[in-house]
Write a protein that holds these residues in place. Structure first.
Motif, PDB file in Angstrom:
ATOM      1  N   ALA A 301      -1.500 -14.354 -12.187  1.00 38.47           N
ATOM      2  CA  ALA A 301      -1.605 -12.962 -11.747  1.00 38.47           C
ATOM      3  C   ALA A 301      -0.678 -12.689 -10.573  1.00 38.47           C
ATOM      4  O   ALA A 301      -0.048 -11.611 -10.498  1.00 38.47           O
ATOM      5  N   LEU A 302      -0.558 -13.630  -9.647  1.00 40.43           N
ATOM      6  CA  LEU A 302       0.319 -13.454  -8.493  1.00 40.43           C
ATOM      7  C   LEU A 302       1.781 -13.367  -8.919  1.00 40.43           C
ATOM      8  O   LEU A 302       2.526 -12.494  -8.450  1.00 40.43           O
ATOM      9  N   TRP A 303       2.182 -14.237  -9.848  1.00 44.48           N
ATOM     10  CA  TRP A 303       3.563 -14.185 -10.338  1.00 44.48           C
ATOM     11  C   TRP A 303       3.832 -12.882 -11.096  1.00 44.48           C
ATOM     12  O   TRP A 303       4.907 -12.291 -10.971  1.00 44.48           O
ATOM     13  N   VAL A 304       2.847 -12.426 -11.879  1.00 38.19           N
ATOM     14  CA  VAL A 304       3.008 -11.158 -12.599  1.00 38.19           C
ATOM     15  C   VAL A 304       3.163 -10.011 -11.601  1.00 38.19           C
ATOM     16  O   VAL A 304       3.997  -9.114 -11.785  1.00 38.19           O
ATOM     17  N   GLY A 305       2.382 -10.021 -10.523  1.00 37.63           N
ATOM     18  CA  GLY A 305       2.503  -8.980  -9.509  1.00 37.63           C
ATOM     19  C   GLY A 305       3.863  -8.964  -8.860  1.00 37.63           C
ATOM     20  O   GLY A 305       4.445  -7.893  -8.610  1.00 37.63           O
ATOM     21  N   VAL A 306       4.394 -10.150  -8.581  1.00 43.30           N
ATOM     22  CA  VAL A 306       5.735 -10.226  -7.993  1.00 43.30           C
ATOM     23  C   VAL A 306       6.760  -9.589  -8.933  1.00 43.30           C
ATOM     24  O   VAL A 306       7.615  -8.803  -8.515  1.00 43.30           O
ATOM     25  N   GLY A 307       6.667  -9.912 -10.198  1.00 42.17           N
ATOM     26  CA  GLY A 307       7.630  -9.373 -11.154  1.00 42.17           C
ATOM     27  C   GLY A 307       7.451  -7.891 -11.430  1.00 42.17           C
ATOM     28  O   GLY A 307       8.429  -7.175 -11.669  1.00 42.17           O
ATOM     29  N   ALA A 308       6.210  -7.396 -11.362  1.00 40.99           N
ATOM     30  CA  ALA A 308       5.942  -5.995 -11.705  1.00 40.99           C
ATOM     31  C   ALA A 308       6.327  -5.030 -10.612  1.00 40.99           C
ATOM     32  O   ALA A 308       6.571  -3.848 -10.874  1.00 40.99           O
ATOM     33  N   GLY A 309       6.369  -5.483  -9.362  1.00 39.08           N
ATOM     34  CA  GLY A 309       6.770  -4.592  -8.269  1.00 39.08           C
ATOM     35  C   GLY A 309       5.834  -3.410  -8.125  1.00 39.08           C
ATOM     36  O   GLY A 309       4.614  -3.569  -7.989  1.00 39.08           O
ATOM     37  N   ALA A 310       6.381  -2.213  -8.158  1.00 39.83           N
ATOM     38  CA  ALA A 310       5.587  -0.994  -7.946  1.00 39.83           C
ATOM     39  C   ALA A 310       4.539  -0.779  -9.026  1.00 39.83           C
ATOM     40  O   ALA A 310       3.602   0.010  -8.830  1.00 39.83           O
ATOM     41  N   GLU A 311       4.671  -1.445 -10.158  1.00 42.55           N
ATOM     42  CA  GLU A 311       3.669  -1.317 -11.214  1.00 42.55           C
ATOM     43  C   GLU A 311       2.439  -2.186 -10.957  1.00 42.55           C
ATOM     44  O   GLU A 311       1.428  -2.051 -11.652  1.00 42.55           O
ATOM     45  N   ALA A 312       2.528  -3.092  -9.973  1.00 43.53           N
ATOM     46  CA  ALA A 312       1.394  -3.965  -9.642  1.00 43.53           C
ATOM     47  C   ALA A 312       0.480  -3.230  -8.672  1.00 43.53           C
ATOM     48  O   ALA A 312       0.660  -3.290  -7.464  1.00 43.53           O
ATOM     49  N   THR A 313      -0.489  -2.521  -9.218  1.00 46.23           N
ATOM     50  CA  THR A 313      -1.387  -1.721  -8.389  1.00 46.23           C
ATOM     51  C   THR A 313      -2.711  -2.461  -8.190  1.00 46.23           C
ATOM     52  O   THR A 313      -2.800  -3.667  -8.403  1.00 46.23           O
ATOM     53  N   ALA A 314      -3.742  -1.732  -7.765  1.00 45.72           N
ATOM     54  CA  ALA A 314      -4.985  -2.363  -7.334  1.00 45.72           C
ATOM     55  C   ALA A 314      -5.634  -3.206  -8.422  1.00 45.72           C
ATOM     56  O   ALA A 314      -6.267  -4.233  -8.127  1.00 45.72           O
ATOM     57  N   TRP A 315      -5.492  -2.826  -9.690  1.00 47.29           N
ATOM     58  CA  TRP A 315      -6.164  -3.573 -10.745  1.00 47.29           C
ATOM     59  C   TRP A 315      -5.642  -5.001 -10.827  1.00 47.29           C
ATOM     60  O   TRP A 315      -6.418  -5.943 -11.041  1.00 47.29           O
ATOM     61  N   LEU A 316      -4.326  -5.186 -10.637  1.00 45.21           N
ATOM     62  CA  LEU A 316      -3.764  -6.528 -10.728  1.00 45.21           C
ATOM     63  C   LEU A 316      -4.163  -7.374  -9.521  1.00 45.21           C
ATOM     64  O   LEU A 316      -4.519  -8.543  -9.657  1.00 45.21           O
ATOM     65  N   TRP A 317      -4.133  -6.759  -8.334  1.00 43.89           N
ATOM     66  CA  TRP A 317      -4.536  -7.514  -7.150  1.00 43.89           C
ATOM     67  C   TRP A 317      -6.035  -7.775  -7.174  1.00 43.89           C
ATOM     68  O   TRP A 317      -6.500  -8.768  -6.619  1.00 43.89           O
TER      69      TRP A 317
END
Length: 418
Positions: A301-317
């Protein structure tokens, strides 16, 4: 709690009151831990803080917290959790008052460190008490529910704090926290039985800690405690907020709502652990096995958040934080790997590792953002770079955990049998 009265050396009613009194103190300690994420826009506007300064202000709590863990562990084993916690809570009252009166960044930072010192026993004292009085399965359940109480405090640090700001201001909020801690002290003094020091403490404290830090189970979890557990708290209590505002472009109100949702999810997760752990243990699962199976989820999930940038919102964190709760099983696992006479020191030493990681990562990630922006990176790219460094460290700590898996059980049994 009454519906599932634990099997302990205490009567069920007393055990329930002990749990509730400790939980009442842990709630505001978690609130004050996470409140900087919600108040970050106000502090940044009023004091013109850089990202590294904001990280230092938030991390000062964890610096004070971590600095007390080794003396705290010795005090818990020597004097008992009730007496130690009451003394430390008095320091928290003074720290909250000092924070409410502070008029500069330096004064705020020093006062927040003092609060960290004061609340540094709010989890270790209960865990030590549970280790002495509760069966292993009940201890795991009580520990999970204490962490659930912490999540409730973190929930209160989001939208409820945002709602109270127009009424109290941040200074009034900290005066209210000081009063809350005083009430918690009264509750503990009246509800918790006197400490029973049935096992004499080790004559040389340093020797006790040497045994703790050399223990294979402790060494197995050390990097994961620093980077994965510390990283989860660092993000949950600070950096998810700036990510949502600076990377995703959310408003302070939207960010507070997002943090609220994340902390609600954490609360429900720890509540679920409290019910699931006894059943999983009855079926042959261990903390080591659950952590080995579960920890890849937050790392991915952390790596996905890094790659998603602005698309990584509260649901991913939220997914990152919820799945990171697997590592919380390491605390009671470490406590159970040691004899009762070393429980306070073992738990406090591990807590030192966790909160040293929180302080280091909160400050280092802010410093990395400032450096990368100064080097010409965009704000979004700078945050991605800082979070990527954390992802690398978490990945390596998990590999270390897997690599060390063979050494622990035999030596752990030998130490516990002493």
């Amino acid at each position: 709690m009454n519906a599932t009265a634990p099997s302990t050396s205490l009567p069920a009613r007393t055990a329930t009151l002990v749990f509730l009194s400790f939980a009442f103190a842990y709630f505001p300690s978690a609130l004050v831990r996470g409140v900087v994420a919600t108040l970050a826009p106000a502090f940044s506007a009023e004091l013109q803080l850089t990202a590294s300064e904001l990280g230092l202000l938030a991390g000062a709590y964890f610096l004070g917290f971590a600095a007390m863990q080794l003396p705290l562990g010795s005090a818990l084993d020597r004097h008992g959790p009730k007496r130690v916690l009451l003394v430390f809570l008095a320091v928290a009252v003074v720290g909250c008052g000092a924070f409410a009166l502070a008029d500069s960044f330096v004064a705020l930072t020093v006062a927040r460190a003092l609060i960290g010192v004061g609340v540094s026993a709010c989890l270790m004292a209960p865990m030590t008490s549970f280790r002495r009085n509760f069966t292993p399965t009940t201890q795991m359940r009580a520990n999970s529910w204490m962490l659930m109480t912490g999540s409730l405090g973190l929930i209160a640090s989001t939208l409820p704090v945002q709602w109270l700001m127009p009424l109290l201001g941040w200074r009034g909020l900290f005066w209210a926290l000081a009063v809350f801690f005083v009430v918690a002290m009264v509750f503990i003094a009246r509800a918790v039985p006197p400490d029973r020091l049935e096992v004499a403490p080790l004559p040389v404290v340093a020797g006790g800690y040497g045994e703790v830090f050399r223990h294979p189970v402790f060494l197995r979890y050390l990097p994961m405690g620093f980077f994965q557990y510390g990283g989860m708290v660092a993000l949950q209590s600070l950096w998810i907020g700036p990510w949502l505002t600076r990377v995703c472009g959310w408003s302070p109100g939207e960010t507070a709502a997002g943090l609220f949702g994340i902390n609600v999810a954490m609360l429900l997760t720890f509540m679920a652990w409290g019910f699931l752990v006894p059943r999983l243990y009855a079926r042959g699962w261990t903390a080591h096995g659950l952590i080995a199976r579960g920890m890849p989820i937050p790392i991915v999930a952390l790596w996905v958040g890094v790659g998603a940038g602005a698309e990584a919102t509260a649901w991913l964190w939220g997914l990152f934080c919820v799945s990171s709760t697997f590592v919380s099983l390491s605390q009671p696992a470490i406590g159970q790997a040691f004899p009762a006479s070393l429980a306070g020191r073992a738990l406090s030493a591990y807590n030192l590792i966790i909160f040293a990681g929180v302080f280091t990562l909160q400050w280092a990630m802010g410093a990395a953002v400032d450096r990368l922006v100064g080097a010409g990176w965009s704000t979004v790219s700078a945050y991605q770079g800082a979070f990527a460094l954390l992802a690398v460290c978490c990945s390596l700590s998990y590999l270390w955990f897997l690599w060390r898996r063979e050494a622990g059980p035999a030596v752990a049994a030998a130490v516990t049998a002493r």
